[in-house]
Design a protein around this motif. Structure first.
Motif, PDB file in Angstrom:
ATOM      1  N   THR A 166      11.407  34.231 -93.656  1.00  0.00           N
ATOM      2  CA  THR A 166      10.732  35.401 -94.213  1.00  0.00           C
ATOM      3  C   THR A 166       9.235  35.149 -94.368  1.00  0.00           C
ATOM      4  N   ARG A 167       8.495  36.242 -94.245  1.00  0.00           N
ATOM      5  CA  ARG A 167       7.073  36.237 -94.520  1.00  0.00           C
ATOM      6  C   ARG A 167       6.768  37.506 -95.302  1.00  0.00           C
ATOM      7  N   THR A 168       5.744  37.450 -96.144  1.00  0.00           N
ATOM      8  CA  THR A 168       5.388  38.588 -96.978  1.00  0.00           C
ATOM      9  C   THR A 168       3.971  39.036 -96.671  1.00  0.00           C
ATOM     10  N   VAL A 169       3.798  40.351 -96.557  1.00  0.00           N
ATOM     11  CA  VAL A 169       2.488  40.954 -96.327  1.00  0.00           C
ATOM     12  C   VAL A 169       2.217  41.923 -97.471  1.00  0.00           C
ATOM     13  N   GLU A 170       1.048  41.805 -98.094  1.00  0.00           N
ATOM     14  CA  GLU A 170       0.659  42.705 -99.177  1.00  0.00           C
ATOM     15  C   GLU A 170      -0.202  43.835 -98.615  1.00  0.00           C
ATOM     16  N   ARG A 188       8.560  46.255 -81.795  1.00  0.00           N
ATOM     17  CA  ARG A 188       7.922  45.120 -81.125  1.00  0.00           C
ATOM     18  C   ARG A 188       8.554  43.771 -81.469  1.00  0.00           C
ATOM     19  N   PHE A 189       9.143  43.680 -82.656  1.00  0.00           N
ATOM     20  CA  PHE A 189       9.653  42.393 -83.126  1.00  0.00           C
ATOM     21  C   PHE A 189      11.079  42.542 -83.651  1.00  0.00           C
ATOM     22  N   ASP A 190      11.836  41.460 -83.528  1.00  0.00           N
ATOM     23  CA  ASP A 190      13.218  41.451 -84.000  1.00  0.00           C
ATOM     24  C   ASP A 190      13.228  41.021 -85.469  1.00  0.00           C
ATOM     25  N   VAL A 191      12.861  41.957 -86.331  1.00  0.00           N
ATOM     26  CA  VAL A 191      12.769  41.669 -87.764  1.00  0.00           C
ATOM     27  C   VAL A 191      13.393  42.800 -88.568  1.00  0.00           C
ATOM     28  N   THR A 192      13.795  42.468 -89.782  1.00  0.00           N
ATOM     29  CA  THR A 192      14.150  43.503 -90.753  1.00  0.00           C
ATOM     30  C   THR A 192      12.985  43.626 -91.725  1.00  0.00           C
ATOM     31  N   VAL A 193      12.804  44.831 -92.247  1.00  0.00           N
ATOM     32  CA  VAL A 193      11.656  45.113 -93.101  1.00  0.00           C
ATOM     33  C   VAL A 193      12.129  45.607 -94.459  1.00  0.00           C
ATOM     34  N   THR A 206      11.874  39.635 -92.325  1.00  0.00           N
ATOM     35  CA  THR A 206      12.894  38.611 -92.135  1.00  0.00           C
ATOM     36  C   THR A 206      13.295  38.559 -90.672  1.00  0.00           C
ATOM     37  N   ALA A 207      13.308  37.338 -90.112  1.00  0.00           N
ATOM     38  CA  ALA A 207      13.631  37.162 -88.703  1.00  0.00           C
ATOM     39  C   ALA A 207      14.534  35.948 -88.520  1.00  0.00           C
ATOM     40  N   GLY A 208      15.115  35.859 -87.352  1.00  0.00           N
ATOM     41  CA  GLY A 208      16.000  34.740 -87.042  1.00  0.00           C
ATOM     42  C   GLY A 208      15.267  33.488 -86.611  1.00  0.00           C
ATOM     43  N   SER A 209      13.970  33.590 -86.372  1.00  0.00           N
ATOM     44  CA  SER A 209      13.174  32.413 -86.023  1.00  0.00           C
ATOM     45  C   SER A 209      11.865  32.447 -86.788  1.00  0.00           C
ATOM     46  N   GLU A 210      11.331  31.273 -87.071  1.00  0.00           N
ATOM     47  CA  GLU A 210      10.076  31.200 -87.810  1.00  0.00           C
ATOM     48  C   GLU A 210       8.937  31.795 -87.007  1.00  0.00           C
ATOM     49  N   GLU A 212       9.059  34.246 -84.783  1.00  0.00           N
ATOM     50  CA  GLU A 212       9.109  35.708 -84.778  1.00  0.00           C
ATOM     51  C   GLU A 212       8.606  36.271 -86.106  1.00  0.00           C
ATOM     52  N   ALA A 213       8.979  35.627 -87.212  1.00  0.00           N
ATOM     53  CA  ALA A 213       8.504  36.073 -88.526  1.00  0.00           C
ATOM     54  C   ALA A 213       6.983  35.947 -88.630  1.00  0.00           C
ATOM     55  N   GLU A 214       6.427  34.851 -88.090  1.00  0.00           N
ATOM     56  CA  GLU A 214       4.977  34.639 -88.125  1.00  0.00           C
ATOM     57  C   GLU A 214       4.250  35.683 -87.285  1.00  0.00           C
ATOM     58  N   ARG A 215       4.759  35.952 -86.100  1.00  0.00           N
ATOM     59  CA  ARG A 215       4.101  36.905 -85.202  1.00  0.00           C
ATOM     60  C   ARG A 215       4.137  38.312 -85.789  1.00  0.00           C
ATOM     61  N   ALA A 216       5.275  38.684 -86.373  1.00  0.00           N
ATOM     62  CA  ALA A 216       5.397  40.016 -86.971  1.00  0.00           C
ATOM     63  C   ALA A 216       4.455  40.160 -88.167  1.00  0.00           C
ATOM     64  N   ALA A 217       4.370  39.117 -88.988  1.00  0.00           N
ATOM     65  CA  ALA A 217       3.490  39.171 -90.156  1.00  0.00           C
ATOM     66  C   ALA A 217       2.028  39.275 -89.733  1.00  0.00           C
ATOM     67  N   ALA A 218       1.658  38.526 -88.701  1.00  0.00           N
ATOM     68  CA  ALA A 218       0.275  38.582 -88.219  1.00  0.00           C
ATOM     69  C   ALA A 218      -0.057  39.973 -87.680  1.00  0.00           C
ATOM     70  N   TRP A 219       0.892  40.557 -86.939  1.00  0.00           N
ATOM     71  CA  TRP A 219       0.681  41.897 -86.368  1.00  0.00           C
ATOM     72  C   TRP A 219       0.481  42.923 -87.489  1.00  0.00           C
ATOM     73  N   LEU A 220       1.340  42.865 -88.507  1.00  0.00           N
ATOM     74  CA  LEU A 220       1.258  43.854 -89.582  1.00  0.00           C
ATOM     75  C   LEU A 220       0.008  43.636 -90.433  1.00  0.00           C
ATOM     76  N   THR A 221      -0.328  42.400 -90.691  1.00  0.00           N
ATOM     77  CA  THR A 221      -1.510  42.098 -91.506  1.00  0.00           C
ATOM     78  C   THR A 221      -2.766  42.719 -90.913  1.00  0.00           C
ATOM     79  N   GLU A 222      -2.842  42.719 -89.603  1.00  0.00           N
ATOM     80  CA  GLU A 222      -4.013  43.288 -88.930  1.00  0.00           C
ATOM     81  C   GLU A 222      -4.072  44.811 -89.024  1.00  0.00           C
ATOM     82  N   ARG A 223      -2.963  45.433 -89.407  1.00  0.00           N
ATOM     83  CA  ARG A 223      -2.871  46.885 -89.348  1.00  0.00           C
ATOM     84  C   ARG A 223      -2.662  47.557 -90.708  1.00  0.00           C
TER      85      ARG A 223
END
Length: 233
Positions: A166-170, A188-193, A206-210, A212-223
């Motif tokens: 899991t990763r958290t974005v504020e 774009r990513f295999d995650v639950t939100v 939350t993702a099945g791999s670290e 994927e969780a990192e990439r999804a968090a980075a994508w959302l943080t930018e947006r």
């Protein structure tokens, strides 16, 4: 592995006691990769406990029941679990022997203390008295938090599944304003939100791999608008 948690006690249903056992168990099971599919609170009634245990035993890989162990009139969990599996409650020699080895004589214990479902595997209570039990894939643990935690740790290795990351974005935006970005994120990513409004929105990915969780968090943080950027306006 999928599991259900059943907490027993009238005190939980009337708000006299906060259900910390369920929260703690869900956290420990999640750490071990187990998906908790149900958390249910039931009263100190044999029929209700037996019905829920019977139903969940058929649906999930494991059921954890906490509360209602002991010698008092409203401690009916062992009898209820036995009923769910069509078994009698009988004196358990292994549980009695363990208690004797740890300084408890038969005269000090009420008769019901070591009466468990027939054919079960008793679980020792390292920080209390009343033993737990395993009946098929149902685990019966005490309701006293310290006793429950110690007993669970003794069987924790029996619970496992695919780990999640899991990763958290504020975000300093209303939850409703983020919905379109959540949709694009999941495309774009295999995650639950999970989104949790408060002072802004806390978004849990939350993702099945670290990776994927990192990439999804980075994508959302930018947006999203971050709390720090909103303070500088």
């Amino acid at each position: 592995m999928e599991a259900a948690v059943v907490t027993v006690g009238n005190e939980l249903l009337v708000g006299d006691t906060v259900n910390t056992n369920a929260t703690w168990l869900c956290g420990r099971l999640d750490e071990r990769g187990v998906r908790v599919r149900r958390v249910t609170v039931v009263p100190d009634e044999i029929s209700e406990i037996a019905r829920v245990v019977n139903e969940y035993n058929a649906e999930y890989d494991a059921v954890i029941v906490t509360g209602g162990l002991g010698p008092t009139h409203d401690d009916v969990t062992m009898e209820a679990v036995a009923a769910a599996f069509g078994r009698d409650v009988v004196a358990n020699e292994e549980a009695a022997a363990w208690l004797a080895e740890h300084g408890y004589s038969a005269e000090e214990l009420t008769e019901r203390t070591t009466h468990l479902p027939a054919g079960c595997r008793p679980l020792p209570n390292e920080v209390g008295v009343a033993p737990g039990a395993v009946v098929e894939t149902t685990y019966v643990l005490p309701g006293v938090p310290a006793e429950m935690k110690a007993m669970f740790e003794g069987v924790a290795e029996e619970f496992s599944g695919a780990p999640t990351y899991t990763r958290t974005v504020e975000a300093a935006e209303p939850e409703s304003a983020l919905l379109d970005r959540f949709t694009k994120l999941q495309e774009r990513f295999d995650v639950t939100v999970g989104s949790y409004p408060g002072d802004g929105v806390r978004v849990k990915l939350t993702a099945g791999s670290e990776e994927e969780a990192e990439r999804a968090a980075a994508w959302l943080t930018e947006r999203v608008e971050s709390p720090d950027s909103s303070k500088t306006r």
